[in-house]
Design a protein around this motif. Structure first.
Motif, PDB file in Angstrom:
ATOM      1  N   LEU A  55       0.860  -1.155  -0.045  1.00 41.96           N
ATOM      2  CA  LEU A  55       0.184  -0.021  -0.063  1.00 41.96           C
ATOM      3  C   LEU A  55       0.805   1.181  -0.096  1.00 41.96           C
ATOM      4  N   SER A  56       2.250   1.072  -0.023  1.00 43.47           N
ATOM      5  CA  SER A  56       3.192   2.361  -0.127  1.00 43.47           C
ATOM      6  C   SER A  56       3.942   2.410  -1.136  1.00 43.47           C
ATOM      7  N   THR A  57       4.433   3.592  -1.247  1.00 43.71           N
ATOM      8  CA  THR A  57       5.180   3.703  -2.526  1.00 43.71           C
ATOM      9  C   THR A  57       6.781   3.174  -2.030  1.00 43.71           C
ATOM     10  N   PRO A  58       7.496   2.952  -2.907  1.00 45.64           N
ATOM     11  CA  PRO A  58       8.891   2.609  -2.538  1.00 45.64           C
ATOM     12  C   PRO A  58       9.791   3.685  -1.890  1.00 45.64           C
ATOM     13  N   GLU A  59       9.422   4.824  -1.813  1.00 43.87           N
ATOM     14  CA  GLU A  59      10.023   5.761  -0.936  1.00 43.87           C
ATOM     15  C   GLU A  59       9.668   5.737   0.240  1.00 43.87           C
ATOM     16  N   LEU A  60       8.333   5.734   0.630  1.00 50.96           N
ATOM     17  CA  LEU A  60       7.963   5.635   1.835  1.00 50.96           C
ATOM     18  C   LEU A  60       8.472   4.214   2.466  1.00 50.96           C
ATOM     19  N   THR A  61       8.203   3.060   1.822  1.00 51.13           N
ATOM     20  CA  THR A  61       8.689   1.835   2.628  1.00 51.13           C
ATOM     21  C   THR A  61      10.310   1.881   2.787  1.00 51.13           C
ATOM     22  N   ALA A  62      11.101   2.648   2.020  1.00 48.25           N
ATOM     23  CA  ALA A  62      12.554   2.811   2.482  1.00 48.25           C
ATOM     24  C   ALA A  62      12.686   3.589   3.598  1.00 48.25           C
ATOM     25  N   LYS A  63      11.707   4.784   3.765  1.00 48.68           N
ATOM     26  CA  LYS A  63      11.872   5.635   4.886  1.00 48.68           C
ATOM     27  C   LYS A  63      11.478   4.868   6.313  1.00 48.68           C
ATOM     28  N   LEU A  64      10.527   3.745   6.278  1.00 48.88           N
ATOM     29  CA  LEU A  64       9.795   3.287   7.217  1.00 48.88           C
ATOM     30  C   LEU A  64      10.640   1.922   7.473  1.00 48.88           C
ATOM     31  N   ALA A  65      11.693   1.744   6.867  1.00 50.83           N
ATOM     32  CA  ALA A  65      12.534   0.314   6.828  1.00 50.83           C
ATOM     33  C   ALA A  65      13.156   0.100   8.299  1.00 50.83           C
ATOM     34  N   ASP A  66      13.552   1.379   8.986  1.00 53.29           N
ATOM     35  CA  ASP A  66      14.084   1.342  10.445  1.00 53.29           C
ATOM     36  C   ASP A  66      12.989   1.585  11.448  1.00 53.29           C
ATOM     37  N   VAL A 101       0.247   5.133  -0.394  1.00 53.54           N
ATOM     38  CA  VAL A 101       0.561   6.134   0.601  1.00 53.54           C
ATOM     39  C   VAL A 101       2.021   6.444   0.443  1.00 53.54           C
ATOM     40  N   ASP A 102       2.158   7.906   0.222  1.00 48.97           N
ATOM     41  CA  ASP A 102       3.464   8.392  -0.094  1.00 48.97           C
ATOM     42  C   ASP A 102       4.186   9.299   1.269  1.00 48.97           C
ATOM     43  N   ALA A 103       3.360   9.614   2.072  1.00 51.73           N
ATOM     44  CA  ALA A 103       3.788  10.177   3.288  1.00 51.73           C
ATOM     45  C   ALA A 103       2.698  10.126   4.508  1.00 51.73           C
TER      46      ALA A 103
END
Length: 185
Positions: free
Chosen positions: A117-128, A177-179
């Protein structure tokens, strides 16, 4: 006489050969030219220049022509969804359910629930991100959808501990979801 001679010598050999002396000499020449020009030109006309302003505003449009504002009115944009894909509301509901998580879920399960449900950018931001440390709670009211364009929507989700703000994008018709932002009450 020797004092005058020493003063002239000092002026010629030291002051006028320095940068400061040259700058002062140029300033004297410039102000001399400006002063001479003003003397030759005579008194100026006080009605010229910015002192002769109009008494009323200058209009470029006929005052009775009607509203010259935004063309098309203030209609809200309609989000565009590709056939067979989730609407922005459905995407937001599923993302919020994944964000709030299930009791006993691991961090990997939490991330896996939001990844589709997330953009790759958001997935990367939420990785940690650790699920126990993100703001959560229970949904207390209906989700508010604010369409900003056909492919950008802001969603506000009221929770008992604050408000979750999601930004959804649909560059190719699939809403993601992007942000994610948190507003504490």
């Amino acid at each position: 006489m020797s004092a005058l001679r020493r003063a002239v010598e000092f002026l010629v050999t030291r002051v006028l050969r320095s940068r400061l002396g040259i700058a002062l000499a140029l300033a004297v020449v410039v102000f001399g030219i400006i002063g001479a020009a003003r003397l030759v030109a005579g008194p100026g006309d006080p009605t010229l220049g910015l002192t002769n302003r109009p008494s009323e505003p200058i209009t470029t449009v006929e005052p009775g022509a009607g509203d010259d504002g935004l063309v098309g009115g203030a209609s809200e944009p309609t989000p565009v969804t590709r056939p067979g894909e989730l609407t922005p509301e459905q995407t937001a509901d599923r993302f919020v359910a994944a964000w709030l998580g299930k009791p006993g879920a691991t961090a990997a399960q939490w991330h896996d629930g939001m990844r589709p449900l997330s953009t790759p950018e958001l997935t990367a931001k939420l990785a940690d991100a650790v699920p126990a440390e993100v703001p959560g709670g229970q949904v207390t009211d209906k989700v508010t959808l604010r369409p900003r364009s056909a492919t950008f929507v802001e969603v506000l989700v009221p929770l008992d501990t604050g408000r979750l703000r999601l930004e959804l994008v649909a560059p190719n018709g699939q809403w993601l979801v992007d942000a994610v932002d948190w507003e504490q009450e």
